[in-house]
Design an enzyme around this catalytic site. Sequence first.
Site, PDB file in Angstrom:
ATOM      1  N   HIS A  63     -85.647  56.964  37.134  1.00  0.00           N
ATOM      2  CA  HIS A  63     -86.761  58.059  37.015  1.00  0.00           C
ATOM      3  C   HIS A  63     -86.910  58.891  38.098  1.00  0.00           C
ATOM      4  O   HIS A  63     -87.983  58.703  38.703  1.00  0.00           O
ATOM      5  CB  HIS A  63     -88.029  57.235  36.582  1.00  0.00           C
ATOM      6  CG  HIS A  63     -89.187  58.001  35.816  1.00  0.00           C
ATOM      7  ND1 HIS A  63     -89.746  57.618  34.838  1.00  0.00           N
ATOM      8  CD2 HIS A  63     -89.289  59.677  35.940  1.00  0.00           C
ATOM      9  CE1 HIS A  63     -90.885  58.669  34.510  1.00  0.00           C
ATOM     10  NE2 HIS A  63     -90.312  59.664  35.323  1.00  0.00           N
ATOM     11  N   ARG A 113     -88.282  61.825  28.171  1.00  0.00           N
ATOM     12  CA  ARG A 113     -89.386  60.696  27.941  1.00  0.00           C
ATOM     13  C   ARG A 113     -88.159  59.725  27.054  1.00  0.00           C
ATOM     14  O   ARG A 113     -87.484  60.133  26.434  1.00  0.00           O
ATOM     15  CB  ARG A 113     -90.421  61.041  27.001  1.00  0.00           C
ATOM     16  CG  ARG A 113     -91.533  61.758  27.674  1.00  0.00           C
ATOM     17  CD  ARG A 113     -92.326  60.732  29.003  1.00  0.00           C
ATOM     18  NE  ARG A 113     -93.401  61.724  29.699  1.00  0.00           N
ATOM     19  CZ  ARG A 113     -93.118  62.161  30.629  1.00  0.00           C
ATOM     20  NH1 ARG A 113     -91.876  61.998  31.283  1.00  0.00           N
ATOM     21  NH2 ARG A 113     -93.981  62.650  31.472  1.00  0.00           N
TER      22      ARG A 113
END
Length: 312
Positions: A275, A227
């Site tokens: 991502h 994250r």
Amino acid sequence: MAINVYFAAAAALWPEYRAALQTACAAKGLDVALSDAAPDPAAVDYMVYAPNSEVSDFTPFTRCKAVLSLWAGVERIAPNPTLTQPLCRMVDSGLTEGMVEWVTGHVLRHHLGMDAHILGQDGVWRGEIKPPLARDRRVSILGLGELGTACANALAALNFPVTGWSRTAKQIEGITCLSGDVGLTEALSRADILVTLLPRTAATENLMNAERFALMPMGSFLINPGRGPLIDDDALVAALEEGRIVHATLDVFRVEPLPPDHPFWAHPGVTVTPHVAADTRASTAAEVVAENIRRGEAGEPLLYLVDRKLGY
């Protein structure tokens, strides 16, 4: 009577997931009625959910037995005060395999010093770049959930000495498992390569700050597919400038897409990937959803149930 399943996620995903869910539910012997259209909320038995859907108020879904997330991270779902239904996060084999492959690839990239040869095609014979054996390159992984454990096992199989850290104590054969504040300090101090795979919670926000980067060996590497908010961006840039961190490979960020003027883009010691470390695959995710629907109908415990107090 059919089980009503509402697919509340991005519209573009519906065609692929509709077919995958139909197949997976049929294999479990489930008679389901699938829909991506706004239904009568009081008739919904299960919701397959992602935060990019239009649903933000779960109050009307009074019959819903569980909200089944398509995302591994639930930090954008769990705090919703209207969500009183059981929430299950997504843990599927395709996502796990993808993460293991991405993490292993980048660990080997930095361990072997591949960039010097791949990018240095300029006629210079760089024979002095000789990496140590894997057994002499220590890897620490912060986070020993499904993904962290899978990555730890894969790297240990390649003979890397792997240290794993988690909030609560764990035992994994072949992995040095640490926990607590003292354990975190030790894990960072032995991290020639650090992989961060923790969830985003209040306790993990800015976990890797200036104080904790200072605990790492000089000349180490950072890999973050977990994250974005785990990392204090300014502290990382300072650690890079100091040489504490030689290179950081980052797949997740506080703001995504990463703004074009963010300093990470221009920094020679940073690799930005968009991502892509692990993605949910419809075929394998549908199997997890179908199994949880089967369990819910049979009165069995749901898989990957989120602890609201912990946030994961």
